[in-house]
Enzyme design. Structure first.
Site, PDB file in Angstrom:
ATOM      1  N   ASP A 207     -22.346 -64.891  26.493  1.00  0.00           N
ATOM      2  CA  ASP A 207     -21.905 -65.990  27.104  1.00  0.00           C
ATOM      3  C   ASP A 207     -22.913 -65.826  28.556  1.00  0.00           C
ATOM      4  O   ASP A 207     -22.783 -64.948  29.102  1.00  0.00           O
ATOM      5  CB  ASP A 207     -20.164 -65.779  26.992  1.00  0.00           C
ATOM      6  CG  ASP A 207     -19.998 -65.280  28.110  1.00  0.00           C
ATOM      7  OD1 ASP A 207     -19.953 -64.621  29.204  1.00  0.00           O
ATOM      8  OD2 ASP A 207     -19.411 -63.984  27.100  1.00  0.00           O
ATOM      9  N   ASP A 209     -20.598 -65.990  31.410  1.00  0.00           N
ATOM     10  CA  ASP A 209     -19.808 -66.105  32.441  1.00  0.00           C
ATOM     11  C   ASP A 209     -19.345 -67.385  33.059  1.00  0.00           C
ATOM     12  O   ASP A 209     -19.482 -68.364  32.223  1.00  0.00           O
ATOM     13  CB  ASP A 209     -19.969 -65.033  33.607  1.00  0.00           C
ATOM     14  CG  ASP A 209     -18.475 -64.383  34.166  1.00  0.00           C
ATOM     15  OD1 ASP A 209     -17.910 -63.850  32.965  1.00  0.00           O
ATOM     16  OD2 ASP A 209     -19.049 -64.420  34.847  1.00  0.00           O
TER      17      ASP A 209
END
Length: 288
Positions: A207, A209
């Site tokens: 991802d 973050d």
């Protein structure tokens, strides 16, 4: 050589081992995260440890890091590759990519970070916390597995278990220059150095973050959605490591396996025998 693999989120076992067996190893630091899967792969002795335990039962701050490294050392592990999920602070380090970490910023606060202390004090160098030789092999194995790889990156180790606030994420990215963020590589890398084990970190991006304005804030569902593909790529990487390393292991050209050579500062006559007994595996080479 005995090659150790520590599997992070989504990587709880290892396929294709000959003579595979789960082995229970006791340590003076308590029980490791799980039993250790031993066997042979591509002519090399292997030892695999799921960092969080099978079924993911240990939170990042509660992983028994000292017991894990001690147990692997007792099994004769000389080279250790950490595989872990991470968030990315860089647009070009996209979900599904692997980052071969070469630096750390340690923001953990609640974890024992050393085997040494009162009774036997030691200070190892951590200027270069990963092994370039082992890291290069991991990068080559990842490329051969068809993974997009970034060689070099700074890993921000946070305490967790919560994910970052947006203010923290922006600070880590813009002010501190971190490239990826995770919860588990520290104190693991510190302890591997104290145990004179070559250590490489493969960070699997799941991802962005929460700094990225075009992506939702990270949550477990987003992480899990990417973990499956990353885990398959991680297994392919591990399967290719024996071919990259070969069965014969010369002394580490970077000195990882001699990190304690001049690190112990406590005078021999002042060393606590009880402390020395706990250090029999990690420091037995230099303590006699």
């Amino acid at each position: 050589m005995r090659l150790g693999i520590i599997g992070g989120s989504g990587v709880y076992d290892l396929d294709g081992l000959e003579d595979a067996a789960w082995t229970t190893v006791g340590t003076p630091w308590g029980d490791p995260s799980d039993s250790i899967l031993t066997g042979r792969l591509g002519g090399i002795d292997m030892a695999f440890l799921p960092r969080h335990g099978r079924g993911h039962v240990h939170a990042p701050a509660e992983v028994p890091y000292r017991a894990n490294i001690d147990a692997l050392k007792r099994l004769g592990v000389t080279d250790l590759v950490s595989v872990s999920a991470c968030g990315s602070f860089r647009e070009e380090m996209a979900p599904g990519d692997f980052v071969i970490v070469d630096q750390f910023i340690d923001r953990t606060v609640a974890r024992p970070a050393s085997f040494f202390g009162t009774g036997c004090v030691a200070h190892v160098s951590l200027a270069h916390p990963t092994c370039p030789r082992l890291s290069a092999a991991a990068a080559a194995a990842a490329r051969a597995a068809g993974v997009r790889v970034h060689e070099g990156g700074t890993y921000l180790a946070m305490e967790g278990p919560q994910f970052s606030t947006r203010a923290e994420s922006l600070m880590y990215r813009d002010a501190w220059g971190a490239d990826v963020i995770g919860m588990t590589n520290m104190p693991e890398a510190r302890l591997a150095r104290e145990a004179e084990i070559c250590y490489a970190s493969v960070a699997m991006v799941t991802d962005y973050d929460c700094w990225h304005p075009d992506h939702d804030a990270v949550d477990v569902a987003a992480v899990v959605a990417t973990l499956g593909a990353n885990a398959a790529s991680a297994r392919a990487l591990v399967a290719g490591l024996p071919g990259q390393l070969g069965p014969d292991r010369p002394p580490c050209p970077h000195g990882c396996d001699r990190a304690l050579e001049h690190a112990i500062i406590t005078a021999p006559g002042a060393r606590d025998p009880a402390v020395l007994a706990r250090l029999d595996a990690v420091a037995g080479r230099v303590l006699g």
